[in-house]
Write a protein that holds these residues in place. Structure first.
Motif, PDB file in Angstrom:
ATOM      1  N   PRO A 100       0.794  -1.242   0.000  1.00 52.95           N
ATOM      2  CA  PRO A 100       0.000   0.000   0.000  1.00 52.95           C
ATOM      3  C   PRO A 100       0.813   1.272   0.000  1.00 52.95           C
ATOM      4  CG  PRO A 100       0.010  -0.983   2.194  1.00 52.95           C
ATOM      5  CD  PRO A 100       0.690  -1.971   1.277  1.00 52.95           C
ATOM      6  N   ALA A 101       2.075   1.229   0.470  1.00 54.99           N
ATOM      7  CA  ALA A 101       2.860   2.457   0.658  1.00 54.99           C
ATOM      8  C   ALA A 101       2.040   3.426   1.513  1.00 54.99           C
ATOM      9  CB  ALA A 101       3.279   3.043  -0.681  1.00 54.99           C
ATOM     10  N   SER A 102       2.035   4.710   1.177  1.00 49.52           N
ATOM     11  CA  SER A 102       1.383   5.700   2.047  1.00 49.52           C
ATOM     12  C   SER A 102      -0.137   5.706   1.953  1.00 49.52           C
ATOM     13  CB  SER A 102       1.931   7.104   1.762  1.00 49.52           C
ATOM     14  OG  SER A 102       3.187   7.261   2.388  1.00 49.52           O
ATOM     15  N   LEU A 103      -0.730   4.857   1.115  1.00 52.19           N
ATOM     16  CA  LEU A 103      -2.176   4.660   1.221  1.00 52.19           C
ATOM     17  C   LEU A 103      -2.519   4.108   2.602  1.00 52.19           C
ATOM     18  CD1 LEU A 103      -3.275   3.201  -2.246  1.00 52.19           C
ATOM     19  CD2 LEU A 103      -2.896   5.581  -1.559  1.00 52.19           C
ATOM     20  N   THR A 104      -1.523   3.510   3.245  1.00 56.63           N
ATOM     21  CA  THR A 104      -1.666   3.060   4.637  1.00 56.63           C
ATOM     22  C   THR A 104      -2.210   4.165   5.531  1.00 56.63           C
ATOM     23  OG1 THR A 104       0.155   1.486   4.417  1.00 56.63           O
ATOM     24  CG2 THR A 104      -0.349   2.266   6.654  1.00 56.63           C
ATOM     25  N   ASP A 148       7.665  -2.949   4.378  1.00 61.20           N
ATOM     26  CA  ASP A 148       7.546  -4.124   5.240  1.00 61.20           C
ATOM     27  C   ASP A 148       6.900  -5.214   4.398  1.00 61.20           C
ATOM     28  OD1 ASP A 148       6.412  -6.126   7.095  1.00 61.20           O
ATOM     29  OD2 ASP A 148       7.033  -4.730   8.662  1.00 61.20           O
ATOM     30  N   ALA A 149       7.578  -6.329   4.254  1.00 60.41           N
ATOM     31  CA  ALA A 149       7.086  -7.390   3.376  1.00 60.41           C
ATOM     32  C   ALA A 149       5.741  -7.931   3.828  1.00 60.41           C
ATOM     33  CB  ALA A 149       8.112  -8.533   3.306  1.00 60.41           C
ATOM     34  N   GLY A 150       5.402  -7.762   5.108  1.00 61.75           N
ATOM     35  CA  GLY A 150       4.141  -8.270   5.612  1.00 61.75           C
ATOM     36  C   GLY A 150       2.986  -7.308   5.502  1.00 61.75           C
ATOM     37  N   GLN A 151       3.243  -6.094   5.011  1.00 61.43           N
ATOM     38  CA  GLN A 151       2.196  -5.072   4.911  1.00 61.43           C
ATOM     39  C   GLN A 151       1.647  -5.069   3.496  1.00 61.43           C
ATOM     40  OE1 GLN A 151       2.005  -2.004   7.535  1.00 61.43           O
ATOM     41  NE2 GLN A 151       1.875  -0.339   6.074  1.00 61.43           N
ATOM     42  N   VAL A 152       0.453  -5.635   3.333  1.00 62.34           N
ATOM     43  CA  VAL A 152      -0.103  -5.829   1.998  1.00 62.34           C
ATOM     44  C   VAL A 152      -1.574  -5.426   1.976  1.00 62.34           C
ATOM     45  CG1 VAL A 152       1.491  -7.662   1.299  1.00 62.34           C
ATOM     46  CG2 VAL A 152      -0.613  -8.242   2.543  1.00 62.34           C
ATOM     47  N   GLY A 187     -10.373  -8.055   3.546  1.00 57.78           N
ATOM     48  CA  GLY A 187      -9.910  -9.378   3.908  1.00 57.78           C
ATOM     49  C   GLY A 187      -8.496  -9.702   3.511  1.00 57.78           C
ATOM     50  N   LYS A 188      -7.934  -8.968   2.570  1.00 58.97           N
ATOM     51  CA  LYS A 188      -6.576  -9.267   2.107  1.00 58.97           C
ATOM     52  C   LYS A 188      -5.563  -8.215   2.544  1.00 58.97           C
ATOM     53  CE  LYS A 188      -7.975 -12.042  -1.867  1.00 58.97           C
ATOM     54  NZ  LYS A 188      -7.815 -12.273  -3.333  1.00 58.97           N
ATOM     55  N   THR A 189      -5.936  -7.398   3.518  1.00 62.76           N
ATOM     56  CA  THR A 189      -5.065  -6.323   3.992  1.00 62.76           C
ATOM     57  C   THR A 189      -4.479  -6.678   5.350  1.00 62.76           C
ATOM     58  OG1 THR A 189      -6.273  -4.616   2.791  1.00 62.76           O
ATOM     59  CG2 THR A 189      -4.988  -3.897   4.687  1.00 62.76           C
ATOM     60  N   ARG A 190      -3.167  -6.473   5.481  1.00 61.74           N
ATOM     61  CA  ARG A 190      -2.475  -6.617   6.754  1.00 61.74           C
ATOM     62  C   ARG A 190      -1.572  -5.407   6.952  1.00 61.74           C
ATOM     63  NH1 ARG A 190      -1.148 -11.619   4.614  1.00 61.74           N
ATOM     64  NH2 ARG A 190       1.043 -11.017   4.553  1.00 61.74           N
ATOM     65  N   PHE A 191      -1.609  -4.833   8.141  1.00 58.85           N
ATOM     66  CA  PHE A 191      -0.764  -3.692   8.462  1.00 58.85           C
ATOM     67  C   PHE A 191       0.316  -4.102   9.453  1.00 58.85           C
ATOM     68  CE2 PHE A 191      -4.831  -1.596   7.290  1.00 58.85           C
ATOM     69  CZ  PHE A 191      -4.363  -0.811   6.245  1.00 58.85           C
ATOM     70  N   ARG A 192       1.511  -3.588   9.230  1.00 61.63           N
ATOM     71  CA  ARG A 192       2.631  -3.798  10.136  1.00 61.63           C
ATOM     72  C   ARG A 192       3.166  -2.485  10.701  1.00 61.63           C
ATOM     73  NH1 ARG A 192       0.597  -7.977   9.975  1.00 61.63           N
ATOM     74  NH2 ARG A 192       1.464 -10.005   9.370  1.00 61.63           N
ATOM     75  N   ASN A 193       2.784  -1.375  10.087  1.00 59.37           N
ATOM     76  CA  ASN A 193       3.179  -0.065  10.595  1.00 59.37           C
ATOM     77  C   ASN A 193       2.121   0.951  10.208  1.00 59.37           C
ATOM     78  OD1 ASN A 193       3.907   1.152   7.937  1.00 59.37           O
ATOM     79  ND2 ASN A 193       5.581  -0.337   7.992  1.00 59.37           N
ATOM     80  N   ALA A 194       2.263   2.173  10.741  1.00 57.81           N
ATOM     81  CA  ALA A 194       1.242   3.213  10.559  1.00 57.81           C
ATOM     82  C   ALA A 194       1.500   4.108   9.364  1.00 57.81           C
ATOM     83  CB  ALA A 194       1.161   4.077  11.823  1.00 57.81           C
ATOM     84  N   GLY A 232       0.777   7.443  -2.696  1.00 56.87           N
ATOM     85  CA  GLY A 232       1.758   6.663  -1.960  1.00 56.87           C
ATOM     86  C   GLY A 232       2.853   6.158  -2.875  1.00 56.87           C
ATOM     87  N   PHE A 233       4.037   5.985  -2.310  1.00 59.62           N
ATOM     88  CA  PHE A 233       5.148   5.429  -3.086  1.00 59.62           C
ATOM     89  C   PHE A 233       6.207   4.825  -2.176  1.00 59.62           C
ATOM     90  CE2 PHE A 233       9.545   5.921  -4.557  1.00 59.62           C
ATOM     91  CZ  PHE A 233       9.525   5.096  -5.669  1.00 59.62           C
ATOM     92  N   ILE A 234       6.580   3.599  -2.452  1.00 62.01           N
ATOM     93  CA  ILE A 234       7.850   3.012  -2.041  1.00 62.01           C
ATOM     94  C   ILE A 234       8.344   2.236  -3.257  1.00 62.01           C
ATOM     95  CG2 ILE A 234       7.348   2.885   0.439  1.00 62.01           C
ATOM     96  CD1 ILE A 234       6.655  -0.078   0.056  1.00 62.01           C
ATOM     97  N   ARG A 235       9.612   1.887  -3.274  1.00 58.12           N
ATOM     98  CA  ARG A 235      10.142   1.208  -4.459  1.00 58.12           C
ATOM     99  C   ARG A 235       9.423  -0.107  -4.738  1.00 58.12           C
ATOM    100  NH1 ARG A 235      16.750   1.981  -4.109  1.00 58.12           N
ATOM    101  NH2 ARG A 235      16.745   4.272  -4.336  1.00 58.12           N
ATOM    102  N   ALA A 236       9.066  -0.828  -3.687  1.00 61.18           N
ATOM    103  CA  ALA A 236       8.421  -2.129  -3.875  1.00 61.18           C
ATOM    104  C   ALA A 236       7.022  -2.014  -4.450  1.00 61.18           C
ATOM    105  CB  ALA A 236       8.381  -2.879  -2.546  1.00 61.18           C
ATOM    106  N   SER A 237       6.358  -0.893  -4.203  1.00 60.53           N
ATOM    107  CA  SER A 237       4.965  -0.746  -4.632  1.00 60.53           C
ATOM    108  C   SER A 237       4.817  -0.051  -5.968  1.00 60.53           C
ATOM    109  CB  SER A 237       4.172   0.045  -3.577  1.00 60.53           C
ATOM    110  OG  SER A 237       4.557   1.411  -3.569  1.00 60.53           O
TER     111      SER A 237
END
Length: 344
Positions: free
Chosen positions: A48-52, A155-159, A143-150, A214-219
């Motif tokens: 999600p990057a900053s859509l989080t 974070d590979a687990g934040q999807v 149902g397919k969203t997991r947050f690991r930070n705000a 939102g932007f990170i390199r992975a997203s």
């Protein structure tokens, strides 16, 4: 023939534009009904990057509405928060920031240090807050969203998915209509320094009035957008853009074609019934509250009664609130301005 070509174009608009991009996902939905009029990889997990920060803001707005926080409450800045990488406000450990300053810092600046300040204020720690975010996501049907930070930092687990982010956008509009105008800001002033935002669609696409980039390199480059045209509102999500400019151009194209699709839907022939979104469930609808009070409101629950489509000449409740904000009657502290934002 022209109408047929238009319909075929609507069916093909995403796949051709985003061929060869493994990070791409897109979704466009009619806000009034929740009907998805375009979807591609909309259920595929993405970062999600900053859509989080839309969820961070959702929980912040909820705390304000419930009286657990006030707009003039000062939130402390920890060493952990201050250590966050940019984008940030460069807050110092031991500093504080008012809740009313937090909101534009998250929306406009996408400040990672401020996101952690909110997380620690509401959850005690960022880890605990991320658990609250995930629990709320489940309750919303994400149902397919997991947050690991705000913040949305890598974070590979934040999807999440494009559909889940569209559903979250609906929830923000539905549950906190009095705060939706905050998502239209393009700049704000904090301690004498003017900060400009990343969401250029607010300046460049007629009718766009929120939400978040939102932007990170992975997203890649992500954006969730809502726009109004001819009394109709669309909610759209694009994820995985190669650049901010290509992302914005693709979003503008999706919105244009989405509005055209809604126009075709009013026809009574086969074009009106053409399925161009595939097998994907609708989003929760935004329904105009027929028992609305003096403040424009949206239904808190969408299950009890069907969506009410806006008729010609009626008022979009979120657009009405935007106009009140622009006239200085929205309760905001900062003036609403239009300015060039840095691409993000």
């Amino acid at each position: 023939m022209l109408v047929m070509m238009t319909a075929m174009g609507l069916m093909l608009w995403g796949s051709l534009a985003q061929a060869g991009n493994p990070r791409y996902a897109g979704l466009v939905a009619d806000a009034a009904s929740g009907e998805v009029v375009y979807a591609e990889h909309a259920e595929a997990q993405r970062y999600p990057a900053s859509l989080t920060k839309m969820m961070t803001l959702y929980l912040l707005f909820e705390a304000i509405e419930q009286g657990r926080l006030g707009l003039d409450d000062a939130l402390p800045v920890s060493e952990h928060a201050a250590a966050m990488p940019a984008s940030k406000l460069w807050l110092e450990p031991g500093d504080s920031i008012l809740v009313r300053e937090v909101i534009p810092a998250l929306v406009v600046r996408s400040a990672n240090d401020v996101a952690v300040v909110v997380a620690e204020a509401l959850g005690g720690s960022e880890t605990a807050f991320a658990q609250l975010m995930t629990a709320r996501a489940r309750a919303m049907g994400l149902g397919k969203t997991r947050f690991r930070n705000a913040s949305g930092l890598p974070d590979a687990g934040q999807v999440t998915t494009a559909r889940d982010m569209g559903t979250l956008a609906v929830a923000l509009m539905r549950d906190f209509p009095s705060y939706y105008g905050e998502f239209s800001r393009t700049e704000f002033v904090f301690r004498g320094k003017r900060h400009r935002g990343h969401n250029r669609l607010l300046d460049q696409y007629a009718g766009a009035d929120g939400l978040k980039t939102g932007f990170i390199r992975a997203s890649g480059f992500n954006v969730a957008t809502s726009a109004v045209r001819d009394g109709r509102r669309l909610i759209a999500v694009v994820m995985g853009g190669f650049t901010s400019r290509s992302r914005d151009a693709h979003m503008a194209d999706l919105l244009d074609r989405g509005f055209a699709r809604l126009g075709l839907r009013e026809r009574s022939d086969w074009l009106a019934d053409t399925d161009i979104s595939g097998a994907i469930a609708s989003l929760p609808p935004l329904a105009v509250d027929p028992h609305g009070s003096t403040m424009p409101a949206l239904l808190a629950s969408v299950a009890a009664e069907p969506a009410v489509s806006l008729t010609a000449g009626s008022t979009d409740p979120i657009r009405a609130l935007m106009e009140r904000n622009a006239q200085g009657d929205g309760g905001g502290t900062w003036a609403l301005r239009v300015a060039e934002g840095s691409p993000r």
